[in-house]
Design a protein around this motif. Structure first.
Motif, PDB file in Angstrom:
ATOM      1  N   LEU A  26       0.821  -1.208   0.000  1.00 23.17           N
ATOM      2  CA  LEU A  26       0.000   0.000   0.000  1.00 23.17           C
ATOM      3  C   LEU A  26       0.858   1.262   0.000  1.00 23.17           C
ATOM      4  O   LEU A  26       0.452   2.301  -0.536  1.00 23.17           O
ATOM      5  CB  LEU A  26      -0.961  -0.014   1.177  1.00 23.17           C
ATOM      6  N   ARG A  27       2.064   1.181   0.536  1.00 23.21           N
ATOM      7  CA  ARG A  27       2.997   2.306   0.423  1.00 23.21           C
ATOM      8  C   ARG A  27       3.391   2.521  -1.036  1.00 23.21           C
ATOM      9  O   ARG A  27       3.470   3.660  -1.522  1.00 23.21           O
ATOM     10  CB  ARG A  27       4.228   2.058   1.274  1.00 23.21           C
ATOM     11  N   ALA A  73      -8.120   2.972   4.663  1.00 21.15           N
ATOM     12  CA  ALA A  73      -7.583   3.872   5.682  1.00 21.15           C
ATOM     13  C   ALA A  73      -6.061   3.854   5.692  1.00 21.15           C
ATOM     14  O   ALA A  73      -5.405   4.907   5.815  1.00 21.15           O
ATOM     15  CB  ALA A  73      -8.133   3.492   7.053  1.00 21.15           C
ATOM     16  N   ILE A  74      -5.475   2.665   5.554  1.00 21.38           N
ATOM     17  CA  ILE A  74      -4.012   2.558   5.539  1.00 21.38           C
ATOM     18  C   ILE A  74      -3.440   3.252   4.306  1.00 21.38           C
ATOM     19  O   ILE A  74      -2.443   3.983   4.389  1.00 21.38           O
ATOM     20  CB  ILE A  74      -3.582   1.084   5.590  1.00 21.38           C
ATOM     21  N   PRO A 134      -5.211  11.066  -2.121  1.00 25.68           N
ATOM     22  CA  PRO A 134      -5.637   9.694  -2.444  1.00 25.68           C
ATOM     23  C   PRO A 134      -6.699   9.638  -3.531  1.00 25.68           C
ATOM     24  O   PRO A 134      -6.874   8.604  -4.170  1.00 25.68           O
ATOM     25  CB  PRO A 134      -6.168   9.169  -1.109  1.00 25.68           C
ATOM     26  N   GLY A 135      -7.394  10.759  -3.755  1.00 21.58           N
ATOM     27  CA  GLY A 135      -8.394  10.792  -4.817  1.00 21.58           C
ATOM     28  C   GLY A 135      -7.802  10.656  -6.201  1.00 21.58           C
ATOM     29  O   GLY A 135      -8.551  10.431  -7.169  1.00 21.58           O
ATOM     30  N   LEU A 139     -16.769   3.804   0.844  1.00 21.48           N
ATOM     31  CA  LEU A 139     -15.315   3.674   0.795  1.00 21.48           C
ATOM     32  C   LEU A 139     -14.667   4.347  -0.411  1.00 21.48           C
ATOM     33  O   LEU A 139     -13.461   4.553  -0.410  1.00 21.48           O
ATOM     34  CB  LEU A 139     -14.921   2.194   0.832  1.00 21.48           C
ATOM     35  N   GLY A 140     -15.434   4.646  -1.446  1.00 18.24           N
ATOM     36  CA  GLY A 140     -14.876   5.363  -2.578  1.00 18.24           C
ATOM     37  C   GLY A 140     -14.349   4.516  -3.712  1.00 18.24           C
ATOM     38  O   GLY A 140     -13.648   5.027  -4.592  1.00 18.24           O
ATOM     39  N   PHE A 141     -14.680   3.223  -3.747  1.00 19.28           N
ATOM     40  CA  PHE A 141     -14.269   2.404  -4.890  1.00 19.28           C
ATOM     41  C   PHE A 141     -15.063   2.829  -6.124  1.00 19.28           C
ATOM     42  O   PHE A 141     -16.282   2.986  -6.066  1.00 19.28           O
ATOM     43  CB  PHE A 141     -14.493   0.920  -4.597  1.00 19.28           C
TER      44      PHE A 141
END
Length: 323
Positions: free
Chosen positions: A190-191, A214-215, A227-228, A287-289
């Motif tokens: 995820l990083r 969240a991570i 993140p968008g 969650l924004g998927f």
């Protein structure tokens, strides 16, 4: 895939399992999906079957995508996801660039750290000593790929890869060839998504997905990235029938064909378009998927492929939650 006059922000992608299938089945399913209005077509990057007996026949991923890109005109095409361990990052950059030209700008460079040890053993690929080592290789590789497909002249002398005065010409058709990273490892994968990814794919329950989102958001905050900017996709096995029991029977027949009982520990959405839309909705609204990937084993179910627009219609003009 749009649902009505106002449209929908949700995209649908079809992941065609390339094992236990004939080439005619693969091409027919991809062409049917494009005609039905799907947004993207995906396949695996494996050299041995990963579901059921590993000796089952399976098609190679990049070649499959190149052929499907030449047979389609609109859908995006990509691996879900490529195995970093199979190739030098320079070769991966060239493969993706060539696919972008074949598809006239529809390629997605899907990549992950790799996990299936048996195929590495069988074909002589270095699997690394630990998952952490493979993910370190992956991070280094993706950083090189990003620079190459962005047009840089790259020299790199790293712990794993050495690149000397390399260029990737011709440039991709797309001004920014998108890199999709698959996986959910909280510390390294995820990083890497936050640092290099234009898109990300995961799976799992709503609670599992919520934790991963969240991570990812925290990794983005750590480097000052919005993140968008990252297209988030989540994958499910889906079979559409008005009767849920009939959907389950169809799914079980597909599983038997592949020598499995199910597609693993992830939600299976088997039922009517309305029921499936209701299951998907919280992933989008909460969650924004923005992209739903349908895991689809051979023999591919034409009714599900043709009826997916009904799911989009029932989602209406749902827009992914802001992140």
């Amino acid at each position: 895939m749009t649902s009505d006059a106002s449209g929908t922000a949700v995209r649908f992608g079809l992941q065609l399992w390339p094992q236990a299938a004939t080439w005619a089945q693969v091409t027919d399913a991809a062409i049917a999906a494009e005609r039905a209005g799907w947004d993207s077509i995906w396949t695996w990057d494996h050299l041995l079957a990963i579901m059921g007996p590993w000796e089952q026949p399976i098609f190679e991923g990049w070649t499959t995508l190149a052929a499907l890109a030449a047979r389609t005109t609109r859908v995006r095409v990509g691996l879900m996801v490529g195995a970093n361990t199979f190739r030098n990052p320079g070769l991966t950059a060239k493969l993706a660039t060539t696919l972008d030209h074949i598809s006239e700008g529809r390629a997605v460079l899907g990549i992950g750290g790799a996990w299936f040890e048996r195929e590495h053993e069988a074909f002589g690929f270095d699997f690394g000593a630990t998952p952490g080592e493979r993910l370190d290789w992956f991070d280094e590789s993706v950083s090189i790929i990003r620079r190459l497909v962005d047009g840089e002249r790259v020299t790199h002398d790293g712990p794993r890869y050495r690149i000397h005065d390399a260029v990737c010409e011709p440039r991709p058709v797309q001004a920014r060839l998108p890199i999709l990273i698959g996986g959910s490892g909280p510390r390294k994968t995820l990083r890497a998504v936050a640092r290099y990814g234009d898109a990300w794919n995961t799976n799992g329950t709503l609670d599992e997905a919520r934790e991963r989102v969240a991570i990812l958001g925290q990794h983005c905050a750590d480097i000052g990235r919005d993140p968008g900017e990252i297209e988030m996709s989540v994958s499910f096995p889906i079979v559409l029938r008005d009767d849920a029991d009939e959907a389950a029977r169809v799914w079980q027949a597909m599983c038997r064909h592949n020598g499995i009982e199910n597609a693993g520990n992830t939600p299976h959405l088997l039922g009517s378009p309305q029921a499936v839309a209701d299951d998907i909705r919280p992933y989008v609204e909460e969650l924004g998927f923005s992209t739903i990937i349908v895991r689809h084993p051979a023999p591919y179910d034409r009714e599900t492929i043709e009826r997916m627009p009904e799911v989009a219609a029932r989602l209406g003009a749902v827009a992914p939650a802001p992140r």
